[in-house]
Design a protein around this motif. Structure first.
Motif, PDB file in Angstrom:
ATOM      1  N   PRO A  28       0.862  -1.354   0.012  1.00 49.07           N
ATOM      2  CA  PRO A  28       0.229  -0.075  -0.046  1.00 49.07           C
ATOM      3  C   PRO A  28       0.889   1.276  -0.103  1.00 49.07           C
ATOM      4  O   PRO A  28       0.533   2.356  -0.533  1.00 49.07           O
ATOM      5  N   LYS A  29       1.917   1.413   0.651  1.00 46.30           N
ATOM      6  CA  LYS A  29       2.947   2.483   0.730  1.00 46.30           C
ATOM      7  C   LYS A  29       3.440   2.829  -0.585  1.00 46.30           C
ATOM      8  O   LYS A  29       3.474   3.959  -1.100  1.00 46.30           O
ATOM      9  N   GLN A  30       3.574   1.827  -1.414  1.00 55.37           N
ATOM     10  CA  GLN A  30       4.377   1.706  -2.708  1.00 55.37           C
ATOM     11  C   GLN A  30       3.186   2.528  -3.527  1.00 55.37           C
ATOM     12  O   GLN A  30       3.485   3.375  -4.482  1.00 55.37           O
ATOM     13  N   GLN A  31       2.190   1.833  -3.557  1.00 54.01           N
ATOM     14  CA  GLN A  31       0.807   2.102  -4.489  1.00 54.01           C
ATOM     15  C   GLN A  31       0.528   3.682  -3.966  1.00 54.01           C
ATOM     16  O   GLN A  31       0.367   4.457  -5.120  1.00 54.01           O
ATOM     17  N   CYS A  33       2.687   6.298  -2.917  1.00 50.60           N
ATOM     18  CA  CYS A  33       3.638   7.079  -3.260  1.00 50.60           C
ATOM     19  C   CYS A  33       3.558   7.270  -4.937  1.00 50.60           C
ATOM     20  O   CYS A  33       3.986   7.979  -5.432  1.00 50.60           O
ATOM     21  N   LYS A  34       3.226   6.012  -5.617  1.00 50.01           N
ATOM     22  CA  LYS A  34       3.212   6.201  -6.959  1.00 50.01           C
ATOM     23  C   LYS A  34       1.797   6.763  -7.447  1.00 50.01           C
ATOM     24  O   LYS A  34       1.976   7.586  -8.523  1.00 50.01           O
ATOM     25  N   ASP A  35       0.919   6.534  -6.696  1.00 53.86           N
ATOM     26  CA  ASP A  35      -0.481   7.474  -6.969  1.00 53.86           C
ATOM     27  C   ASP A  35      -0.115   8.947  -6.885  1.00 53.86           C
ATOM     28  O   ASP A  35      -0.821   9.757  -7.706  1.00 53.86           O
ATOM     29  N   TRP A  36       0.592   9.104  -5.781  1.00 50.44           N
ATOM     30  CA  TRP A  36       0.966  10.740  -5.722  1.00 50.44           C
ATOM     31  C   TRP A  36       1.598  11.159  -6.668  1.00 50.44           C
ATOM     32  O   TRP A  36       1.234  12.331  -7.106  1.00 50.44           O
ATOM     33  N   LEU A  37       2.472  10.413  -7.136  1.00 50.46           N
ATOM     34  CA  LEU A  37       3.490  10.887  -8.304  1.00 50.46           C
ATOM     35  C   LEU A  37       2.544  11.193  -9.545  1.00 50.46           C
ATOM     36  O   LEU A  37       2.517  12.086 -10.056  1.00 50.46           O
ATOM     37  N   ILE A  38       1.383  10.350  -9.913  1.00 50.80           N
ATOM     38  CA  ILE A  38       0.778  10.495 -10.901  1.00 50.80           C
ATOM     39  C   ILE A  38      -0.347  11.628 -10.824  1.00 50.80           C
ATOM     40  O   ILE A  38      -0.549  12.323 -11.923  1.00 50.80           O
ATOM     41  N   ASP A  39      -0.759  12.149  -9.601  1.00 50.83           N
ATOM     42  CA  ASP A  39      -1.869  12.917  -9.374  1.00 50.83           C
ATOM     43  C   ASP A  39      -0.890  14.188  -9.504  1.00 50.83           C
ATOM     44  O   ASP A  39      -1.640  15.231 -10.067  1.00 50.83           O
ATOM     45  N   GLY A  58      13.361   0.926 -11.824  1.00 53.74           N
ATOM     46  CA  GLY A  58      12.111   0.895 -11.644  1.00 53.74           C
ATOM     47  C   GLY A  58      11.483  -0.334 -11.182  1.00 53.74           C
ATOM     48  O   GLY A  58      10.205  -0.641 -11.354  1.00 53.74           O
ATOM     49  N   TRP A  59      12.433  -1.079 -10.659  1.00 51.53           N
ATOM     50  CA  TRP A  59      11.929  -2.150  -9.799  1.00 51.53           C
ATOM     51  C   TRP A  59      11.358  -3.235 -10.871  1.00 51.53           C
ATOM     52  O   TRP A  59      11.875  -3.449 -11.867  1.00 51.53           O
ATOM     53  N   TYR A  60      10.187  -3.620 -10.227  1.00 52.01           N
ATOM     54  CA  TYR A  60       9.336  -4.560 -11.100  1.00 52.01           C
ATOM     55  C   TYR A  60       8.376  -4.036 -12.128  1.00 52.01           C
ATOM     56  O   TYR A  60       7.665  -4.685 -12.886  1.00 52.01           O
ATOM     57  N   GLY A  61       8.201  -2.564 -12.125  1.00 52.80           N
ATOM     58  CA  GLY A  61       7.272  -2.024 -13.053  1.00 52.80           C
ATOM     59  C   GLY A  61       5.972  -1.588 -12.674  1.00 52.80           C
ATOM     60  O   GLY A  61       5.182  -0.921 -13.518  1.00 52.80           O
ATOM     61  N   LEU A  62       5.805  -1.248 -11.307  1.00 52.91           N
ATOM     62  CA  LEU A  62       4.572  -0.873 -10.939  1.00 52.91           C
ATOM     63  C   LEU A  62       4.191   0.936 -11.521  1.00 52.91           C
ATOM     64  O   LEU A  62       3.157   1.051 -12.053  1.00 52.91           O
TER      65      LEU A  62
END
Length: 195
Positions: A28-31, A33-39, A58-62
């Motif tokens: 959930p924390k990765q999600q 942080c990535k959603d914040w970036l998108i927003d 990019g790790w595994y590509g999320l």
């Protein structure tokens, strides 16, 4: 996507480091942080016509998967760990247009990309990050994240605050922000390459 609570059960039953890493990549924390970036970055990205995007470390590509809607071009997600390419291709096999590759940020030239993203700056020295960025094309959009989570051994370059992070990178800042993650604060910079 599988419910993260199911993944936590699997993680608790299995001590394999690779499985732990894969599950950690979608926590959930990765999600968040990535959603914040998108927003926060969408207003800058949406004005670009089919930008070429590269996600460094990019790790595994999320994140590459979350950026899919912004371009018709193939998105490159690269990491120094060869397992990231192997696993990323399996995790995101239905996400057309993501290319996974094994590259070292110290040797990669992002000069053909309109958007350069790295959300793993705490894993990379300032010199290596700035040298990588200096090989990009002028006026590329740059999106960077770091944190102040000093407790992890692999976090070799955490920052004490957003100002320290901003000062450490050679970009013209358009946005700077912080996200409280409980144990640590996530920092994000969005800017342009100016050198």
């Amino acid at each position: 996507m599988i419910d993260y609570n199911v993944l936590k059960v699997i993680r608790g039953l299995n001590k394999d480091q690779l499985i732990d890493s894969i599950i950690g990549s979608v926590n959930p924390k990765q999600q968040e942080c990535k959603d914040w970036l998108i927003d926060e970055s969408s207003k800058y990205i949406e004005v670009m016509q089919d930008p070429k995007i590269c996600v460094a470390a990019g790790w595994y590509g999320l994140l590459a998967s979350k950026l899919r809607d912004f371009t018709e071009n193939e998105i490159l997600s690269f990491d120094i760990d060869p397992m990231c390419k192997t696993i990323g291709k399996k995790l995101y096999k239905n996400d057309y247009g993501i290319k996974f590759d094994t590259k070292d940020i110290k040797e990669f030239y992002p000069n053909e990309y309109d958007i350069i993203v790295c959300t793993s700056c705490e894993h990379i020295t300032d010199d290596d990050l700035n040298n990588f960025l200096s090989r990009g094309k002028k006026s590329s959009l740059v999106i960077l994240q770091s944190n102040n989570y000093f407790d992890l051994e692999e976090h070799i370059n955490c920052k004490n605050n957003i100002g320290e992070f901003e000062w450490s990178v050679n970009i013209e800042t358009l946005y700077r922000g912080e996200l409280d993650m409980g144990k640590y604060t996530r920092y994000m910079l969005i800017g342009l390459l100016w050198m």
